[in-house]
Write a protein that holds these residues in place. Structure first.
Motif, PDB file in Angstrom:
ATOM      1  N   PHE A  28       0.860  -1.187   0.000  1.00 23.72           N
ATOM      2  CA  PHE A  28       0.000   0.000   0.000  1.00 23.72           C
ATOM      3  C   PHE A  28       0.890   1.228   0.000  1.00 23.72           C
ATOM      4  O   PHE A  28       1.745   1.386   0.860  1.00 23.72           O
ATOM      5  CB  PHE A  28      -0.901  -0.034   1.220  1.00 23.72           C
ATOM      6  CG  PHE A  28      -1.953   1.046   1.231  1.00 23.72           C
ATOM      7  CD1 PHE A  28      -2.507   1.466   2.401  1.00 23.72           C
ATOM      8  CD2 PHE A  28      -2.358   1.648   0.045  1.00 23.72           C
ATOM      9  CE1 PHE A  28      -3.472   2.455   2.432  1.00 23.72           C
ATOM     10  CE2 PHE A  28      -3.308   2.626   0.048  1.00 23.72           C
ATOM     11  CZ  PHE A  28      -3.876   3.032   1.254  1.00 23.72           C
ATOM     12  N   ALA A  73     -14.000  -0.038  -4.661  1.00 24.99           N
ATOM     13  CA  ALA A  73     -12.612  -0.432  -4.390  1.00 24.99           C
ATOM     14  C   ALA A  73     -12.455  -1.936  -4.207  1.00 24.99           C
ATOM     15  O   ALA A  73     -11.343  -2.460  -4.295  1.00 24.99           O
ATOM     16  CB  ALA A  73     -12.100   0.292  -3.143  1.00 24.99           C
ATOM     17  N   SER A  74     -13.542  -2.636  -3.963  1.00 24.19           N
ATOM     18  CA  SER A  74     -13.454  -4.062  -3.670  1.00 24.19           C
ATOM     19  C   SER A  74     -13.442  -4.892  -4.942  1.00 24.19           C
ATOM     20  O   SER A  74     -14.415  -4.932  -5.695  1.00 24.19           O
ATOM     21  CB  SER A  74     -14.647  -4.490  -2.800  1.00 24.19           C
ATOM     22  OG  SER A  74     -14.670  -5.895  -2.659  1.00 24.19           O
ATOM     23  N   ARG A  75     -12.344  -5.603  -5.172  1.00 23.71           N
ATOM     24  CA  ARG A  75     -12.270  -6.518  -6.313  1.00 23.71           C
ATOM     25  C   ARG A  75     -13.161  -7.728  -6.072  1.00 23.71           C
ATOM     26  O   ARG A  75     -13.743  -8.285  -7.004  1.00 23.71           O
ATOM     27  CB  ARG A  75     -10.840  -6.963  -6.550  1.00 23.71           C
ATOM     28  CG  ARG A  75      -9.941  -5.898  -7.161  1.00 23.71           C
ATOM     29  CD  ARG A  75      -8.636  -6.506  -7.616  1.00 23.71           C
ATOM     30  NE  ARG A  75      -8.874  -7.547  -8.611  1.00 23.71           N
ATOM     31  CZ  ARG A  75      -8.072  -8.591  -8.804  1.00 23.71           C
ATOM     32  NH1 ARG A  75      -6.998  -8.753  -8.053  1.00 23.71           N
ATOM     33  NH2 ARG A  75      -8.343  -9.492  -9.732  1.00 23.71           N
ATOM     34  N   SER A  96      -5.886  -8.299  -0.828  1.00 18.74           N
ATOM     35  CA  SER A  96      -5.626  -7.011  -1.469  1.00 18.74           C
ATOM     36  C   SER A  96      -6.779  -6.039  -1.258  1.00 18.74           C
ATOM     37  O   SER A  96      -6.596  -4.825  -1.298  1.00 18.74           O
ATOM     38  CB  SER A  96      -5.375  -7.204  -2.973  1.00 18.74           C
ATOM     39  OG  SER A  96      -6.562  -7.600  -3.638  1.00 18.74           O
ATOM     40  N   ASP A  97      -7.976  -6.567  -1.004  1.00 19.92           N
ATOM     41  CA  ASP A  97      -9.138  -5.695  -0.797  1.00 19.92           C
ATOM     42  C   ASP A  97      -9.027  -4.862   0.470  1.00 19.92           C
ATOM     43  O   ASP A  97      -9.597  -3.773   0.550  1.00 19.92           O
ATOM     44  CB  ASP A  97     -10.414  -6.535  -0.746  1.00 19.92           C
ATOM     45  CG  ASP A  97     -11.164  -6.520  -2.070  1.00 19.92           C
ATOM     46  OD1 ASP A  97     -10.592  -6.017  -3.060  1.00 19.92           O
ATOM     47  OD2 ASP A  97     -12.307  -7.004  -2.119  1.00 19.92           O
ATOM     48  N   ARG A 100      -7.232  -1.734  -0.460  1.00 16.31           N
ATOM     49  CA  ARG A 100      -8.001  -0.953  -1.422  1.00 16.31           C
ATOM     50  C   ARG A 100      -9.177  -0.253  -0.750  1.00 16.31           C
ATOM     51  O   ARG A 100      -9.457   0.915  -1.012  1.00 16.31           O
ATOM     52  CB  ARG A 100      -8.488  -1.870  -2.547  1.00 16.31           C
ATOM     53  CG  ARG A 100      -7.367  -2.445  -3.398  1.00 16.31           C
ATOM     54  CD  ARG A 100      -7.865  -3.578  -4.299  1.00 16.31           C
ATOM     55  NE  ARG A 100      -8.885  -3.112  -5.223  1.00 16.31           N
ATOM     56  CZ  ARG A 100      -8.625  -2.616  -6.429  1.00 16.31           C
ATOM     57  NH1 ARG A 100      -7.363  -2.523  -6.838  1.00 16.31           N
ATOM     58  NH2 ARG A 100      -9.596  -2.231  -7.220  1.00 16.31           N
ATOM     59  N   ALA A 104      -9.952   3.714   0.075  1.00 11.31           N
ATOM     60  CA  ALA A 104     -11.199   4.357  -0.343  1.00 11.31           C
ATOM     61  C   ALA A 104     -11.836   5.112   0.814  1.00 11.31           C
ATOM     62  O   ALA A 104     -12.375   6.212   0.635  1.00 11.31           O
ATOM     63  CB  ALA A 104     -12.169   3.306  -0.892  1.00 11.31           C
TER      64      ALA A 104
END
Length: 637
Positions: A28, A73-75, A96-97, A100, A104
């Protein structure tokens, strides 16, 4: 185990952030600095059998921008209809979320919330990548956005002094939201830093940078304190400009066209203008203008221009169509660089009126050649010479002519340009007065002010164009003048510009000669896709005693449109056009005011919207259609 963003006041080094509280899965960065990282493989590095999953998303009372931000932002949520690459891929996607979604939340000023991602009932941050999951796995995303923070104390140390030139003005960070009481969005801090350094760069300090920053979040008061200090470095002037990648182009000419003289004070606006000037040459398919990493001890900053040239020649074809004017087909051949200094030679040919008639003698024809030499006198001045022969068949007259013109175009600023030419023309005309010939010599000039955000599909800005042409007509020995003024304005009704109002007004006048002693092509006519839609092309004019139509000495055209985006690629337009042509130099409204209305469809492409307009004349004449269709690229104006 829920991942919290922080519980107490904390100094957050180097930025707005980032308590290391979102798991260890993904790197990050903020302000270009890695806050945390991981050796865990990302999903893209994992190959496995498809891992299906069912996802739910819960964000409590969150709504509006904040909800859109964290969901977007959430894959896991955005790609919920696509299987992951095995269980390891799903876990990597989940880990990874955290980063992210935390980022956000920061963008919306929420620093006290929490993010939880459960995969089969267990927190994703705690799962080893080789965990076996059910198929489909059950994914539960829960976000507590927490309170929204405001800026407390904000300070920017060593700000640039007020500029002495208007072009060097840069908004203050406080004017852009970095001020006490404003929502403490992380992006505001980043933008504030950029503005603070850009203010110094605009005044010649090319390597200005942030020397120190302290961002402190106080969870008790729900405020964020920000302190930034700028190091402007030393003032710079342009050093030597080096050219790389030139093959057929003259490197010295490229250097001349950048117009960055050695010893002149650095200005980032100069560099952007240099890039635009080189791009306008239409010789390069790729180019960069970059400054050296360091300023030399003598204060000079070397520059490098790197180019990749296009093929020398280009062949193109195009077309237009309307139910009134028929089909038009055109082609051109272009040589981009005749002698090594971007000299352009363009040959054009066109046939029009196809389908409106099958008689080839009634088709429109044109054949022309244009030579352009950029960079004469100044890098922003072009020399242009052209020769055009054409036959144009209109309802009001038929013209067979040849014209030669020679002159200069010049770009004064980002918004203002102009041109002036000397033009000689010989033309034969057939109209209701019989066969006539005219020879004219004129000095047409044009000045254009254009602040539109997109010339093909404007949503804001203004366009103003003034033309003037004094000319001498040899047949009757008349000295006359022709002038027009055209203005356009665009206004978006909402932040996304899904609704846009567009308006156009054009007026024109001819003085110095009687109506019937002027060449018909100098007179004003209206009607067609570029003016008053719904009427015959150039079919609106002065109506004689026998009903014949001729051009006039005064013109008024007005158009209004409401443009609406239905989807990102499809739009609808409602429009109304007004056209008036009068016999006198100044409108006396003795002729009828013609009005056309209609609707249009727009389909967005990379070149601009494809336009389909259907228009109906409210006061049609004998030669006007009941309705007309027009097809083209770009908005009508």
């Amino acid at each position: 185990m829920r991942r919290r963003l922080g519980e107490s006041a904390s100094a957050i080094a180097l930025a707005v952030l980032m308590a290391g509280t979102t798991g260890q899965a993904a790197a990050f960065e903020l302000f270009g600095i890695r806050i945390f990282g991981s050796s865990e493989p990302a999903e893209a590095d994992v190959i496995g059998d498809p891992q299906n999953y069912d996802a739910t998303f819960e964000a409590g009372s969150a709504e509006g921008r904040v909800l859109d931000a964290v969901r977007g932002a959430s894959r896991l949520w955005g790609d919920r209809d696509e299987p992951a690459s095995g269980s390891a891929g799903l876990i990597g996607r989940a880990k990874s979320d955290y980063a992210r979604m935390v980022a956000a939340l920061y963008t919306e000023g929420h620093y006290g919330g929490s993010v939880s991602i459960l995969v089969d009932g267990r927190e994703a941050a705690d799962l080893p990548v080789d965990t076996q999951l059910s198929d489909p796995a059950v994914v539960t995303i829960t976000v507590d956005v927490g309170p929204q923070f405001a800026f407390g104390q904000t300070a920017v140390g060593n700000q640039a002094p007020p500029p002495t030139e208007r072009g060097d003005e840069v908004a203050l960070p406080s004017d852009e939201g970095l001020a006490p009481g404003e929502i403490a969005r992380s992006g505001v801090v980043i933008r504030g830093e950029r503005l603070a350094t850009e203010a110094w760069r605009q005044q010649g300090f090319a390597k200005a940078e942030i020397a120190d920053r302290t961002v402190t979040a106080n969870h008790n008061s729900q405020t964020v304190d920000v302190a930034i200090t700028v190091d402007p470095g030393q003032r710079a002037a342009y050093g030597q400009t080096r050219v790389e990648g030139a093959q057929r182009m003259d490197s010295d000419y490229i250097r001349y066209m950048t117009d960055l003289p050695e010893g002149q004070e650095y200005d980032p606006d100069d560099i952007e203008r240099a890039r635009q000037r080189l791009a306008r040459l239409d010789v390069f398919q790729a180019l960069t203008v970059r400054e050296a990493d360091e300023i030399a001890r003598n204060g000079l900053l070397p520059m490098t221009v790197n180019v990749q040239e296009r093929p020398l020649r280009r062949l193109g074809v195009g077309g237009t169509f309307s139910t009134v004017d028929g089909l038009g087909v055109e082609t051109f051949w272009l040589h981009r660089n005749l002698f090594g200094k971007a000299e352009r030679l363009r040959l054009d040919a066109r046939v029009g009126g196809i389908g409106d008639t099958i008689d080839v003698e009634e088709f429109d024809y044109s054949l022309g050649a244009t030579f352009t030499r950029p960079g004469v006198f100044t890098p922003d001045t072009n020399f242009v010479a052209s020769l055009l022969g054409k036959r144009e068949v209109l309802d009001v007259y038929t013209e067979t002519s040849v014209a030669a013109r020679m002159g200069f175009t010049h770009i004064f600023s980002d918004y203002l340009s102009g041109e002036i030419f000397a033009e000689a023309k010989y033309a034969d005309f057939e109209d209701d007065l019989g066969e006539r010939s005219f020879t004219t010599f004129g000095l047409p000039a044009k000045l254009t002010y254009d602040t539109r955000d997109n010339s093909a599909d404007a949503t804001e800005g203004y366009f103003l164009e003034v033309t003037a042409e004094p000319f001498y007509e040899f047949e009757f020995g008349n000295i006359a003048g022709r002038a027009t003024v055209e203005g356009r304005a665009y206004y978006g009704l909402d932040a996304e510009d899904r609704f846009v109002l567009a308006g156009k007004l054009k007026i024109g006048s001819i003085v110095g000669a009687d109506l019937f002693e002027l060449p018909p092509d100098k007179l004003f006519l209206s009607g067609g896709g570029g003016s008053t839609r719904g009427y015959a092309y150039r079919g609106i004019g002065v109506v004689g005693p026998g009903g014949e139509v001729t051009g006039g000495r005064s013109l008024i055209e007005a158009s209004g449109e409401i443009r609406t985006k239905v989807t990102e690629s499809i739009g609808l337009v409602g429009f109304a056009d007004v056209g008036y042509v009068g016999a006198e130099s100044f409108p006396d409204f003795s002729e009828d005011l013609k009005i056309g209305v209609g609707i249009g469809l727009r389909y967005q492409t990379g070149l601009g919207p494809i336009r389909l307009d259907a228009a109906m004349p409210l006061d049609p004449g004998p030669d006007d259609p009941d309705f007309a269709l027009y097809v083209g690229i770009g908005q009508a104006f």
